[in-house]
Write an enzyme that holds these catalytic residues in place. Structure first.
Site, short mmCIF file in Angstrom:
data_model
loop_
_atom_site.label_atom_id
_atom_site.label_comp_id
_atom_site.label_asym_id
_atom_site.label_seq_id
_atom_site.Cartn_x
_atom_site.Cartn_y
_atom_site.Cartn_z
N HIS A 99 -2.00 5.64 -31.19
CA HIS A 99 -2.70 6.24 -30.34
C HIS A 99 -2.59 8.05 -31.31
O HIS A 99 -1.20 8.23 -31.76
CB HIS A 99 -1.61 6.79 -29.57
CG HIS A 99 -1.34 5.09 -28.65
ND1 HIS A 99 -0.79 4.05 -28.93
CD2 HIS A 99 -1.99 4.27 -27.59
CE1 HIS A 99 -0.89 3.15 -27.82
NE2 HIS A 99 -1.78 3.55 -26.97
N ASP A 102 1.32 9.16 -30.93
CA ASP A 102 2.40 8.64 -31.92
C ASP A 102 2.54 9.52 -33.69
O ASP A 102 3.36 9.24 -33.80
CB ASP A 102 2.03 6.56 -32.39
CG ASP A 102 2.00 6.15 -31.66
OD1 ASP A 102 1.93 6.73 -29.83
OD2 ASP A 102 0.37 4.40 -31.59
C1 XUL Z 1 -0.59 -0.81 -23.38
C2 XUL Z 1 -1.26 -1.03 -24.33
C3 XUL Z 1 -1.92 -0.19 -24.75
C4 XUL Z 1 -2.50 -0.06 -25.37
C5 XUL Z 1 -3.56 1.11 -26.39
O1 XUL Z 1 0.16 -2.25 -22.09
O2 XUL Z 1 -1.63 -2.90 -24.51
O3 XUL Z 1 -0.31 -0.38 -25.76
O4 XUL Z 1 -2.89 -1.78 -26.44
O5 XUL Z 1 -3.98 2.20 -25.80
#
Ligand code: XUL
Ligand code: CO
Length: 438
Positions: A99, A102
Site C-alpha cells: 500500500h 506502507d
Molecule cells: C484487508 C486486506 C488488504 C488488501 C489490500 O483485509 O486484505 O490488505 O489485500 O488493501
C-alpha cells in the site's frame, strides 16, 4: 548492512530436511506439467504484514522485534526498503506488494505525502534494477486515516472522494514506474454501518464513477497492468459493497466495468463471506475473472480476518486445483496477505512463516496437478452429468427442449434413477492423493 544476519539464502532441501530455514516441498525449478513451480505459484511478500506490522492488537502494544525498530520517519522507511530487498533475496521471492502508506510516511498534505513517496519509490526502483523481485501489485490505503471514516469513493463527503481519486492517480503512476503487473482495489471502508443514514444508490454509483476514472487514467498514462477488485464481506465496515465475487461481478456488469477488472481472491475473506476459498476461486474462474490470490487462512473458531499463514493442505490443494484449471494466474500471483502470530515475534519468524506458506502451496500444486492428470474428479463429474449427453438432456443443452416437450417426457414417468454423489469417497480420494504425492 544486513538486517537478517542469522539467515542465509533459503534452499530447497526436500521433504526429510530438519532445517527450519529450508524449503521441504517448494522447489522453484521443479517442473509440474508445462511449467516450473516458481512459474505456477508466483509468490508475493506483503510489505505491510512483513515490514510494517508491529504486532499491535486491540488489547496490546506492538511487540515485534525488528532490526529497524529504533528508527523513525523517512529513516525508518528507507531501512525497511533495504530490509525488504534483503528478505526477498534470501527467500527467493519473485514478487512483492504494498500500500502507499506502507512504504513512506504520510505528510500533512497530499503534496507532502507524494514527495515522501517519490523519494522511496526512487529507492525501490533502484533496488529493482538488480533484484529479481518484481511488483505484483500496489494499492492505495484508503481506510486507516480518520478522513476515511465514512468511506473513500463511497464517502458522503465529496472532498474525500476527490482525495481518494488523487491517491489512486498517484498509485497508478507509481504502478507504471515500477512495472506493477496489477493494481488492486480493496474497498476497506466502501460500505455502510446503517441504512438509516446511507444513500446506497448514490454510494454505489459513485464507486462505479471512481472505477471508470481509474480505467480512464490508466489508459491515459499507458499503465497496462490488470485491475483487480478484492472482495470482502465485512470488517472494517459492517456491510461492504464488494461482499464476495458474485456480488462484485453483478456490480461490474451493472456499470459495464466488467471488461476492465478481475478479482483478487483472499482465502480469509471467502470464509468470512460464508464461502470456502475454492468456491470464490471457482466463481471467478467460470466467469473468466480469476486474477490473483491473497494467500492466507482464517481460524474456524474466530469470526474475523486473522490473516494467518496458509498451512491447511486440503485448502491449498483445492485452491491450486482451481488455479491449474484456470491455466494459472496470468499476471496474478499468490501474495501472502498473512501475518505472523503475536507470539511469533522474532525476525526469523518472518522467514519460518513464509516457508510454511510456500511449502503448503507447493504441496497443493503437486497434489492438484496429479488429481487433474489422473482425471480423478473430471471423470467422476463427467459421468455424474452424463444424462445431458443424450436424449432429453442433450435437447436441453442444445436449446431444442421447451416446457411442453419436457412435460411430455416426464408425464408418465414413475421412476427417477438418481445415483449417489459419493462425496465421502471423493474426500478420501483427495486425502489419498495428499498422502502419496511425495
Ligand atoms: C484487508 C486486506 C488488504 C488488501 C489490500 O483485509 O486484505 O490488505 O489485500 O488493501
Ligand atoms: Co488482502
Amino acid at each position: 548492512m544486513a538486517y537478517f544476519e542469522s539467515v542465509s539464502k533459503i534452499q530447497y532441501e526436500g521433504p526429510t530436511s530438519k532445517n527450519a530455514l529450508a524449503f521441504k516441498f517448494y522447489n522453484p525449478e521443479e517442473i509440474i506439467g508445462d511449467r516450473t513451480m516458481e512459474e505456477w505459484l508466483r509468490f508475493g511478500v506483503a510489505y505491510w504484514h512483513t515490514f510494517t506490522y508491529d504486532g499491535t492488537d486491540p488489547f496490546g502494544h506492538g511487540n515485534m522485534i525488528r532490526p529497524w525498530n529504533h528508527l523513525k520517519g523517512m529513516e525508518l522507511a528507507k531501512a525497511r526498503v533495504e530490509a525488504a530487498f534483503e528478505f526477498f533475496e534470501k527467500l527467493n521471492a519473485p514478487f512483492f506488494c504494498f500500500h502507499d502508506v506502507d512504504i513512506a510516511p504520510e505528510g500533512e498534505t497530499l503534496r507532502e505525502t507524494n514527495k515522501n513517496l517519490d523519494e522511496i519509490v526512487d529507492m525501490i526502483e533502484d533496488y529493482m534494477k538488480t533484484s529479481k523481485t518484481k511488483l505484483l501489485w500496489n494499492t492505495a490505503n484508503m481506510f486507516t486515516h480518520p478522513r476515511f471514516v465514512h468511506g473513500a469513493a463511497t464517502s458522503c463527503n465529496a472532498d474525500v472522494f476527490a482525495f481518494s481519486a488523487a491517491k489512486v492517480k498517484k498509485g497508478l503512476e507509481v504502478a507504471k514506474r515500477l512495472g506493477a503487473e496489477n493494481y488492486v482495489f480493496w474497498g476497506g471502508r466502501e460500505g455502510y454501518e446503517s441504512l438509516l443514514n446511507t444513500d446506497m444508490g448514490l454510494e454505489q454509483d459513485n464507486l462505479a464513477r471512481f472505477f471508470q476514472m481509474a480505467v480512464d487514467y490508466a489508459k491515459e498514462i499507458g499503465f497496462s497492468g490488470q485491475f483487480l477488485i478484492e472482495p470482502k464481506p465485512k470488517e472494517p465496515t459492517k456491510h461492504q459493497y464488494d461482499f464476495d465475487v458474485a456480488t462484485g461481478i453483478a456490480f461490474l456488469k451493472k456499470y459495464n466495468l466488467d471488461p476492465y477488472f478481475k478479482f483478487n481472491i483472499e482465502a480469509n475473506h471467502a470464509t468470512l463471506a460464508g464461502h470456502t476459498f475454492e468456491h470464490e476461486l471457482r466463481v471467478a474462474r467460470i466467469n473468466g475473472m480469476l486474477g490473483s490470490v491473497d494467500a492466507n487462512q482464517g481460524d474456524p473458531l474466530l469470526g474475523w480476518d486473522t490473516d494467518e499463514f496458509p498451512t491447511d493442505l486440503n485448502a491449498t490443494t483445492l485452491a491450486m486445483y482451481e488455479i491449474i484449471k484456470n491455466g494459472g494466474l496470468g499476471k496474478g500471483g499468490l501474495n501472502f496477505d498473512a501475518k505472523v502470530r503475536r507470539g511469533s515475534f522474532e525476525p526469523e519468524d518472518l522467514f519460518r512463516a513464509h516457508i510454511a506458506g510456500m511449502d503448503s502451496f507447493a504441496v497443493g500444486l503437486k497434489v492438484a496437478h496429479k488429481l487433474i492428470e489422473d482425471h480423478v474428479l473430471d471423470d467422476f463429474i463427467a459421468n455424474r452429468y452424463r444424462s445431458y449427453n443424450e436424449g432429453i438432456g442433450k435437447e436441453i443443452i442444445q436449446g431444442k427442449a421447451d416446457f411442453k416437450t419436457l412435460e411430455e417426457h416426464v408425464l408418465d414417468m414413475k421412476e427417477f434413477k438418481n445415483e449417489s454423489g459419493r462425496v465421502e469417497e471423493l474426500r478420501a480420494l483427495v486425502n489419498q492423493y495428499l498422502l502419496t504425492a511425495f
